[in-house]
Structures are given as structure tokens and as C-alpha cells.
Design an enzyme around this catalytic site. Structure first.
Site, PDB file in Angstrom:
ATOM      1  CD  GLU A  37      -2.512   1.921   6.152  1.00 27.74           C
ATOM      2  OE1 GLU A  37      -1.798   2.532   5.335  1.00 27.74           O
ATOM      3  OE2 GLU A  37      -2.544   0.681   6.216  1.00 27.74           O
ATOM      4  CG  ASP A  50       2.919   3.310  -0.055  1.00 25.50           C
ATOM      5  OD1 ASP A  50       4.168   3.343  -0.073  1.00 25.50           O
ATOM      6  OD2 ASP A  50       2.264   2.280  -0.304  1.00 25.50           O
TER       7      ASP A  50
END
Length: 162
Positions: A37, A50
Site C-alpha cells: 500500500e 492515492d
């Protein structure tokens, strides 16, 4: 990738071990999700990742990228981006999805249910339809396989991130 992240992962080892023990989740799996991640924090901007250019906002928070998108996970970040509190929140979300997959796919073996839970952590449980296509909707279409491979690396190379 897990090897490249091992040095950075060391600074979180105690927190990962504690949270893993408290939630009954292998610390290597938590480290693997952190690696996938956020590259152990290396891919974050002040704890955020993100970036959504349409919304002009970040979708993920923290080492394990808790989904804060109002159209996605809708979570409110807990703690600092690299805190034990954050790891507890994210690991709790992972455990929630593993339990959902255990219920949804009660005929699957534990390993398959775990991979379903890992895939659901990435994209939500509504997009996990079968084990055979567990990653068809995940980021890169390989999320659970990649996380499992990284977890195996952290498990095998335990001393590299101690």
C-alpha cells in the site's frame, strides 16, 4: 518489493507485532499490506496516498492506506499515519473482511478465505465473487497474490526487518 521495503519496515516492527498479536493476524501479513500500500511509508505525502485528480483529494491514509474516499470505504482516519492506532484501525478492517469472506465462502479453505479477505481489503467485499477470480477487480489485478507473496518473504526473512 518486500526486500526493498525491509529497512523502512524496521521502524514499525514493534507496532506491527503488537497489533498482529492483539488481532490474531500474522505480523508478516500486516507488513506485506504496508509494503504493497505505501512502500513502508515511502510512497506517501504527509501520510496520504492515492491522489484522485477528479476529486482533488487523497483516497488513502496511513501506512496501510485506509480508504477515506466518500464513494469508497468512507473511513475516518484514526491516529497518526504511522501510529499503532492507525495499524489497529486498518487491521480491524482487514479482519472484518476476512470474516465476511469466511461467511460468504464457507466452503472455501481458510487460505482461500484469507486471500478473499485480502482482496476485499483492497476493493470491498462486493467485488469478490469467486476464489478463482479473486483478484480480477483488485489494483493491478494481482493484489491478494502480491500481498501473500510479500507476507511469505517477510515470514521467511524475519531477521531482515527486525
Amino acid at each position: 518489493m518486500a526486500d526493498a521495503d525491509a529497512e523502512r519496515m524496521r521502524r514499525y516492527r514493534r507496532k506491527i507485532d503488537k497489533v498482529g498479536s492483539d488481532y490474531g493476524i500474522d505480523p508478516a501479513l500486516i507488513a506485506a499490506i504496508i509494503s504493497r500500500e505505501s512502500r513502508a511509508g515511502n510512497a506517501l505525502e504527509d501520510g496520504w496516498g492515492d491522489y484522485d485528480r477528479v476529486r482533488k483529494a487523497y483516497n488513502g491514509f496511513g501506512l496501510m492506506q485506509v480508504d477515506v474516499n466518500p464513494e469508497g470505504g468512507k473511513h475516518t482516519p484514526e491516529g497518526e499515519w504511522d501510529s499503532e492506532q492507525h495499524l489497529r484501525q486498518a487491521t480491524g478492517i482487514l479482519v472484518h473482511f476476512i470474516k465476511k469472506m469466511q461467511h460468504k465462502f464457507s466452503g472455501m479453505c481458510k487460505e482461500q478465505q484469507l486471500k478473499g479477505g485480502i482482496a476485499a481489503y483492497n476493493m470491498g467485499d462486493g467485488k469478490v465473487h469467486t476464489y478463482e477470480r479473486v483478484d480480477e477487480n483488485t489494483t493491478g489485478k494481482d493484489y491478494s497474490n502480491d500481498v501473500v507473496a510479500r507476507a511469505q518473504w517477510y515470514k521467511t526473512h524475519n531477521s531482515r526487518w527486525d
